[in-house]
Design a protein around this motif. Sequence first.
Motif, PDB file in Angstrom:
ATOM      1  N   THR A 147       0.828  -1.210   0.000  1.00  0.00           N
ATOM      2  CA  THR A 147       0.000   0.000   0.000  1.00  0.00           C
ATOM      3  C   THR A 147       0.860   1.257   0.000  1.00  0.00           C
ATOM      4  OG1 THR A 147      -1.656  -1.246   1.232  1.00  0.00           O
ATOM      5  CG2 THR A 147      -1.964   1.130   1.126  1.00  0.00           C
ATOM      6  N   LEU A 148       1.960   1.233   0.746  1.00  0.00           N
ATOM      7  CA  LEU A 148       2.859   2.389   0.778  1.00  0.00           C
ATOM      8  C   LEU A 148       3.480   2.613  -0.599  1.00  0.00           C
ATOM      9  CD1 LEU A 148       4.641   1.906   4.242  1.00  0.00           C
ATOM     10  CD2 LEU A 148       2.889   3.574   3.666  1.00  0.00           C
ATOM     11  N   LEU A 149       3.783   1.528  -1.284  1.00  0.00           N
ATOM     12  CA  LEU A 149       4.364   1.637  -2.630  1.00  0.00           C
ATOM     13  C   LEU A 149       3.353   2.198  -3.623  1.00  0.00           C
ATOM     14  CD1 LEU A 149       6.376  -1.690  -3.123  1.00  0.00           C
ATOM     15  CD2 LEU A 149       7.291   0.632  -3.192  1.00  0.00           C
ATOM     16  N   ARG A 150       2.098   1.802  -3.440  1.00  0.00           N
ATOM     17  CA  ARG A 150       1.070   2.124  -4.432  1.00  0.00           C
ATOM     18  C   ARG A 150       0.436   3.495  -4.207  1.00  0.00           C
ATOM     19  NH1 ARG A 150      -3.961  -1.421  -3.494  1.00  0.00           N
ATOM     20  NH2 ARG A 150      -4.284   0.230  -1.971  1.00  0.00           N
ATOM     21  N   ASN A 152      -0.091   7.326  -2.285  1.00  0.00           N
ATOM     22  CA  ASN A 152       0.668   8.419  -1.692  1.00  0.00           C
ATOM     23  C   ASN A 152       0.162   8.583  -0.262  1.00  0.00           C
ATOM     24  OD1 ASN A 152       2.206  10.618  -1.220  1.00  0.00           O
ATOM     25  ND2 ASN A 152       0.933  12.028  -2.404  1.00  0.00           N
ATOM     26  N   THR A 153       0.678   7.761   0.635  1.00  0.00           N
ATOM     27  CA  THR A 153       0.135   7.743   1.995  1.00  0.00           C
ATOM     28  C   THR A 153       1.244   7.392   2.971  1.00  0.00           C
ATOM     29  OG1 THR A 153      -1.637   6.825   3.351  1.00  0.00           O
ATOM     30  CG2 THR A 153      -0.561   5.290   1.868  1.00  0.00           C
ATOM     31  N   ASN A 154       0.923   7.431   4.263  1.00  0.00           N
ATOM     32  CA  ASN A 154       1.936   7.057   5.244  1.00  0.00           C
ATOM     33  C   ASN A 154       1.471   5.846   6.041  1.00  0.00           C
ATOM     34  OD1 ASN A 154       0.197   7.924   7.403  1.00  0.00           O
ATOM     35  ND2 ASN A 154       0.773  10.023   6.892  1.00  0.00           N
ATOM     36  N   GLU A 155       2.382   5.254   6.787  1.00  0.00           N
ATOM     37  CA  GLU A 155       2.075   4.005   7.492  1.00  0.00           C
ATOM     38  C   GLU A 155       0.941   4.181   8.491  1.00  0.00           C
ATOM     39  OE1 GLU A 155       4.349   0.282   9.583  1.00  0.00           O
ATOM     40  OE2 GLU A 155       5.446   1.668   8.312  1.00  0.00           O
ATOM     41  N   GLN A 156       0.877   5.367   9.103  1.00  0.00           N
ATOM     42  CA  GLN A 156      -0.174   5.636  10.098  1.00  0.00           C
ATOM     43  C   GLN A 156      -1.568   5.549   9.454  1.00  0.00           C
ATOM     44  OE1 GLN A 156       0.452   9.449  11.821  1.00  0.00           O
ATOM     45  NE2 GLN A 156      -1.084   9.204  13.410  1.00  0.00           N
ATOM     46  N   GLN A 157      -1.679   6.116   8.256  1.00  0.00           N
ATOM     47  CA  GLN A 157      -2.966   6.083   7.542  1.00  0.00           C
ATOM     48  C   GLN A 157      -3.339   4.649   7.143  1.00  0.00           C
ATOM     49  OE1 GLN A 157      -2.822   9.015   4.394  1.00  0.00           O
ATOM     50  NE2 GLN A 157      -4.912   9.652   4.828  1.00  0.00           N
ATOM     51  N   VAL A 158      -2.327   3.897   6.718  1.00  0.00           N
ATOM     52  CA  VAL A 158      -2.577   2.509   6.334  1.00  0.00           C
ATOM     53  C   VAL A 158      -3.064   1.716   7.554  1.00  0.00           C
ATOM     54  CG1 VAL A 158      -1.574   0.398   5.350  1.00  0.00           C
ATOM     55  CG2 VAL A 158      -0.837   2.616   4.510  1.00  0.00           C
ATOM     56  N   GLN A 159      -2.421   1.959   8.706  1.00  0.00           N
ATOM     57  CA  GLN A 159      -2.824   1.268   9.941  1.00  0.00           C
ATOM     58  C   GLN A 159      -4.273   1.620  10.295  1.00  0.00           C
ATOM     59  OE1 GLN A 159      -1.273  -1.014  11.463  1.00  0.00           O
ATOM     60  NE2 GLN A 159       0.946  -0.742  11.316  1.00  0.00           N
ATOM     61  N   ALA A 160      -4.649   2.892  10.100  1.00  0.00           N
ATOM     62  CA  ALA A 160      -6.018   3.341  10.405  1.00  0.00           C
ATOM     63  C   ALA A 160      -7.021   2.614   9.510  1.00  0.00           C
ATOM     64  CB  ALA A 160      -6.139   4.852  10.224  1.00  0.00           C
ATOM     65  N   ILE A 161      -6.669   2.454   8.232  1.00  0.00           N
ATOM     66  CA  ILE A 161      -7.556   1.762   7.300  1.00  0.00           C
ATOM     67  C   ILE A 161      -7.668   0.287   7.690  1.00  0.00           C
ATOM     68  CG2 ILE A 161      -7.865   1.030   4.886  1.00  0.00           C
ATOM     69  CD1 ILE A 161      -6.469   3.719   4.103  1.00  0.00           C
TER      70      ILE A 161
END
Length: 207
Positions: A147-150, A152-161
């Motif tokens: 997801t980080l590669l794909r 434009n986001t940060n790890e915190q946002q990915v964790q929230a999702i």
Amino acid sequence: MNTSSSKPWILGLTGGIGSGKSAAAEHFAALGVHVVDADHAARWVVEPGRPALAKIAEHYGDAVLQADGQLNRSALRSLIFSDPELRRWLEALLHPLIREEIAHNLAQAQSPYAILVSPLLIESGQYATTQRVLVIDAPQALQIERTLLRDNTNEQQVQAILKAQASREERLSHADDVLVNDRDLKALKTEVERLHHFYLTLRGGQP
């Protein structure tokens, strides 16, 4: 004449963020399967000129609109991820509209089975409209990395999702089939083809 036995059965396809469900869905589509994406349906129902968008702007204020009148998704996303109440209101408005849009699109299917792709298949209860559930699964570290590669986001946002989506255990408990996507695209396609041939032998989604 379209007898009920020739009516396509519905496969629900889901997986957490970065699991590879879109790549799997694309390959099913390339094999001639009618694919309906719940995310696309969710985008269509908030197009300018559709009633949902006006209600959203009225409820959340104009900050959720872009200058051209389109929905500002990232503004809306940050609002609802920080406030469960706001998220619940939005879901109550959109879920019935999305359901209608999806049903309309699935009804166009000409293939022996059709696929409903939805990241929230389990959480939204959409799986109840399907005859079988396929979960694309991947180790969480790999989901985050992809997801980080794909995006434009940060790890915190990915964790929230990840937190807002059903837990892996919950998803897997609803699965009839699980495709573990922890290798490359070629391996994923091979697995999709294997499942496709199996699905063609099914009537109504069950062996």
